[in-house]
Each structure stands twice: as C-alpha cells, then as structure tokens.
Motif scaffolding. Sequence first.
Motif, PDB file in Angstrom:
ATOM      1  N   MET A   1     -22.077 -64.054  -8.600  1.00  0.00           N
ATOM      2  CA  MET A   1     -21.148 -63.699  -9.670  1.00  0.00           C
ATOM      3  C   MET A   1     -20.647 -62.282  -9.460  1.00  0.00           C
ATOM      4  SD  MET A   1     -20.807 -66.215 -11.818  1.00  0.00           S
ATOM      5  CE  MET A   1     -20.158 -65.484 -13.295  1.00  0.00           C
ATOM      6  N   LEU A   2     -19.413 -62.066  -9.878  1.00  0.00           N
ATOM      7  CA  LEU A   2     -18.841 -60.733  -9.933  1.00  0.00           C
ATOM      8  C   LEU A   2     -18.573 -60.420 -11.395  1.00  0.00           C
ATOM      9  CD1 LEU A   2     -17.596 -58.357  -8.187  1.00  0.00           C
ATOM     10  CD2 LEU A   2     -15.398 -59.369  -8.820  1.00  0.00           C
ATOM     11  N   ASN A   3     -19.105 -59.305 -11.864  1.00  0.00           N
ATOM     12  CA  ASN A   3     -18.822 -58.836 -13.215  1.00  0.00           C
ATOM     13  C   ASN A   3     -17.941 -57.603 -13.089  1.00  0.00           C
ATOM     14  OD1 ASN A   3     -19.659 -56.717 -15.500  1.00  0.00           O
ATOM     15  ND2 ASN A   3     -19.683 -58.800 -16.307  1.00  0.00           N
ATOM     16  N   VAL A   4     -16.852 -57.595 -13.851  1.00  0.00           N
ATOM     17  CA  VAL A   4     -15.955 -56.441 -13.921  1.00  0.00           C
ATOM     18  C   VAL A   4     -15.953 -55.982 -15.372  1.00  0.00           C
ATOM     19  CG1 VAL A   4     -13.647 -55.547 -13.440  1.00  0.00           C
ATOM     20  CG2 VAL A   4     -14.531 -57.486 -12.113  1.00  0.00           C
ATOM     21  N   PHE A   5     -16.324 -54.725 -15.604  1.00  0.00           N
ATOM     22  CA  PHE A   5     -16.454 -54.168 -16.949  1.00  0.00           C
ATOM     23  C   PHE A   5     -15.600 -52.911 -17.056  1.00  0.00           C
ATOM     24  CE2 PHE A   5     -18.545 -51.186 -19.871  1.00  0.00           C
ATOM     25  CZ  PHE A   5     -18.531 -51.936 -21.030  1.00  0.00           C
ATOM     26  N   ILE A   6     -14.783 -52.831 -18.094  1.00  0.00           N
ATOM     27  CA  ILE A   6     -13.951 -51.645 -18.309  1.00  0.00           C
ATOM     28  C   ILE A   6     -14.619 -50.741 -19.335  1.00  0.00           C
ATOM     29  CG2 ILE A   6     -12.474 -52.760 -20.051  1.00  0.00           C
ATOM     30  CD1 ILE A   6     -10.132 -51.106 -18.764  1.00  0.00           C
ATOM     31  N   GLN A   7     -14.720 -49.463 -19.016  1.00  0.00           N
ATOM     32  CA  GLN A   7     -15.425 -48.503 -19.867  1.00  0.00           C
ATOM     33  C   GLN A   7     -14.477 -47.822 -20.860  1.00  0.00           C
ATOM     34  OE1 GLN A   7     -17.242 -46.152 -16.631  1.00  0.00           O
ATOM     35  NE2 GLN A   7     -19.206 -46.852 -17.431  1.00  0.00           N
ATOM     36  N   HIS A   8     -13.635 -48.598 -21.494  1.00  0.00           N
ATOM     37  CA  HIS A   8     -12.658 -48.044 -22.437  1.00  0.00           C
ATOM     38  C   HIS A   8     -12.472 -49.015 -23.596  1.00  0.00           C
ATOM     39  CE1 HIS A   8     -11.506 -44.898 -19.584  1.00  0.00           C
ATOM     40  NE2 HIS A   8     -11.673 -45.844 -18.668  1.00  0.00           N
ATOM     41  N   THR A   9     -12.012 -48.487 -24.727  1.00  0.00           N
ATOM     42  CA  THR A   9     -11.823 -49.312 -25.924  1.00  0.00           C
ATOM     43  C   THR A   9     -10.356 -49.541 -26.264  1.00  0.00           C
ATOM     44  OG1 THR A   9     -11.943 -47.386 -27.379  1.00  0.00           O
ATOM     45  CG2 THR A   9     -14.021 -48.561 -26.920  1.00  0.00           C
ATOM     46  N   SER A  10      -9.445 -49.074 -25.429  1.00  0.00           N
ATOM     47  CA  SER A  10      -8.022 -49.277 -25.703  1.00  0.00           C
ATOM     48  C   SER A  10      -7.309 -49.942 -24.517  1.00  0.00           C
ATOM     49  CB  SER A  10      -7.347 -47.949 -26.067  1.00  0.00           C
ATOM     50  OG  SER A  10      -7.512 -47.008 -25.034  1.00  0.00           O
ATOM     51  N   ALA A  11      -8.080 -50.543 -23.638  1.00  0.00           N
ATOM     52  CA  ALA A  11      -7.556 -51.339 -22.528  1.00  0.00           C
ATOM     53  C   ALA A  11      -8.487 -52.531 -22.366  1.00  0.00           C
ATOM     54  CB  ALA A  11      -7.486 -50.515 -21.242  1.00  0.00           C
ATOM     55  N   SER A  12      -8.027 -53.562 -21.666  1.00  0.00           N
ATOM     56  CA  SER A  12      -8.823 -54.784 -21.576  1.00  0.00           C
ATOM     57  C   SER A  12      -8.663 -55.440 -20.212  1.00  0.00           C
ATOM     58  CB  SER A  12      -8.389 -55.761 -22.669  1.00  0.00           C
ATOM     59  OG  SER A  12      -7.023 -56.099 -22.501  1.00  0.00           O
ATOM     60  N   LEU A  13      -9.433 -56.495 -20.019  1.00  0.00           N
ATOM     61  CA  LEU A  13      -9.384 -57.292 -18.793  1.00  0.00           C
ATOM     62  C   LEU A  13      -9.191 -58.757 -19.166  1.00  0.00           C
ATOM     63  CD1 LEU A  13     -12.479 -55.704 -17.015  1.00  0.00           C
ATOM     64  CD2 LEU A  13     -10.065 -55.271 -16.478  1.00  0.00           C
ATOM     65  N   THR A  14      -8.442 -59.460 -18.351  1.00  0.00           N
ATOM     66  CA  THR A  14      -8.293 -60.900 -18.526  1.00  0.00           C
ATOM     67  C   THR A  14      -7.883 -61.505 -17.193  1.00  0.00           C
ATOM     68  OG1 THR A  14      -7.373 -62.634 -19.969  1.00  0.00           O
ATOM     69  CG2 THR A  14      -5.856 -60.892 -19.266  1.00  0.00           C
ATOM     70  N   ILE A  15      -7.938 -62.817 -17.111  1.00  0.00           N
ATOM     71  CA  ILE A  15      -7.500 -63.549 -15.918  1.00  0.00           C
ATOM     72  C   ILE A  15      -6.335 -64.425 -16.331  1.00  0.00           C
ATOM     73  CG2 ILE A  15      -8.120 -65.350 -14.252  1.00  0.00           C
ATOM     74  CD1 ILE A  15     -10.978 -64.261 -14.326  1.00  0.00           C
ATOM     75  N   ASN A  16      -5.268 -64.373 -15.522  1.00  0.00           N
ATOM     76  CA  ASN A  16      -4.143 -65.254 -15.772  1.00  0.00           C
ATOM     77  C   ASN A  16      -3.283 -65.348 -14.526  1.00  0.00           C
ATOM     78  OD1 ASN A  16      -1.929 -66.696 -17.324  1.00  0.00           O
ATOM     79  ND2 ASN A  16      -3.457 -66.270 -18.905  1.00  0.00           N
ATOM     80  N   GLU A  17      -2.071 -65.859 -14.668  1.00  0.00           N
ATOM     81  CA  GLU A  17      -1.205 -66.145 -13.515  1.00  0.00           C
ATOM     82  C   GLU A  17      -0.921 -64.895 -12.697  1.00  0.00           C
ATOM     83  OE1 GLU A  17       3.289 -67.500 -12.538  1.00  0.00           O
ATOM     84  OE2 GLU A  17       2.212 -68.686 -14.029  1.00  0.00           O
ATOM     85  N   ASN A  18      -1.011 -65.058 -11.382  1.00  0.00           N
ATOM     86  CA  ASN A  18      -0.812 -63.924 -10.485  1.00  0.00           C
ATOM     87  C   ASN A  18       0.538 -63.939  -9.779  1.00  0.00           C
ATOM     88  OD1 ASN A  18      -1.043 -65.921  -8.569  1.00  0.00           O
ATOM     89  ND2 ASN A  18      -2.905 -65.134  -7.643  1.00  0.00           N
ATOM     90  N   ALA A  19       1.395 -64.901 -10.072  1.00  0.00           N
ATOM     91  CA  ALA A  19       2.637 -65.036  -9.313  1.00  0.00           C
ATOM     92  C   ALA A  19       3.853 -64.483 -10.048  1.00  0.00           C
ATOM     93  CB  ALA A  19       2.865 -66.497  -8.947  1.00  0.00           C
ATOM     94  N   SER A  20       4.079 -64.903 -11.254  1.00  0.00           N
ATOM     95  CA  SER A  20       5.314 -64.551 -11.949  1.00  0.00           C
ATOM     96  C   SER A  20       5.142 -63.321 -12.841  1.00  0.00           C
ATOM     97  CB  SER A  20       5.779 -65.720 -12.814  1.00  0.00           C
ATOM     98  OG  SER A  20       6.886 -65.318 -13.591  1.00  0.00           O
ATOM     99  N   PRO A  21       5.916 -62.274 -12.614  1.00  0.00           N
ATOM    100  CA  PRO A  21       5.850 -61.103 -13.493  1.00  0.00           C
ATOM    101  C   PRO A  21       6.303 -61.416 -14.919  1.00  0.00           C
ATOM    102  CG  PRO A  21       7.494 -60.776 -11.749  1.00  0.00           C
ATOM    103  CD  PRO A  21       6.829 -62.089 -11.499  1.00  0.00           C
ATOM    104  N   ASP A  22       7.030 -62.537 -15.103  1.00  0.00           N
ATOM    105  CA  ASP A  22       7.423 -62.937 -16.451  1.00  0.00           C
ATOM    106  C   ASP A  22       6.207 -63.146 -17.343  1.00  0.00           C
ATOM    107  OD1 ASP A  22       9.938 -63.029 -15.360  1.00  0.00           O
ATOM    108  OD2 ASP A  22      10.156 -65.211 -15.493  1.00  0.00           O
TER     109      ASP A  22
END
Length: 142
Positions: A38-59
């Motif tokens: 497993m890879l865990n990615v953790f952001i050390q901030h409270t006003s930004a976030s992480l998510t996974i979604n489409e990587n192709a269309s900038p729309d």
Amino acid sequence: MLWFQHTLTLPAKTRGFHLITREVLQAIPEISQVKTGMLNVFIQHTSASLTINENASPDVRRDFERYFNRSVPDSTPYFEHDDEGPDDMPAHIKSSQLGASLNIPIQDGRLALGTWQGIYLGEHRERGGSRRLVITAFGQGK
C-alpha cells in the motif's frame, strides 16, 4: 515487510485541482521494490486536500473547482473563522469533505490506479503556499 517514507514539499499552486501523481511517484521510487503493498499519501494541511479522479481531461479539474466553489462559497456570512481571509473557513470545509489522505494499492512495484485515474491536490486557498505530503509505502518485497 518493507517500509519506506519520504516527505514531499510541493511548490505553491493556484487555487484549483492539480494532478500530482508524477511528483508523488518521483518522491518514493522504492515502490518498485514492493510486490504487494500500500501507498499512503497524507497532506499536513487543513486547507488543501487529496483525492483520486480522472487524469486525462483538464475539464474535470475545472468542474471540480466550480462545484466546490458553489457548494462552499467564499465570504459566507455565517462563518466566524476568517482569520486568513474570506476563503479561510471554506477551504477547511472543502478539505474535510475530500480528505487528508489516500491509500493506493501497490501491485508488482506500481500503483494499482485505473487507466484514467490520477492523484489530485485540491488547493482551496487563493494563496495556500507550499504543501507538505508524507508519503509512506509498505508491503511484501519482490
């Protein structure tokens, strides 16, 4: 069992959703040694976030930003917490909605993302500054 951990500091980005998959992978090349894990990615901030979604269309990234800005607009009159400006509390809410960490399976030394999936940084502040990520990979070695 193998364990690897690195801290990645991303340079300041404009408000919006940014693909950071490449930066994450460059920060932890040791995943190539992990057969199953497993890879865990953790952001050390409270006003930004992480998510996974489409990587192709900038729309998709622009639509994400429009949705969240309408859902939790800046300068909402009933928010008390505005110490750092009108986007302060809305950024905290957006961060909580999306989350501060991701878990992504590792298969044969690679992230098991789908063909069209990428890791996003959600920058919810006009001037959020640099962002720190703690990236941890663990699992059975090859």
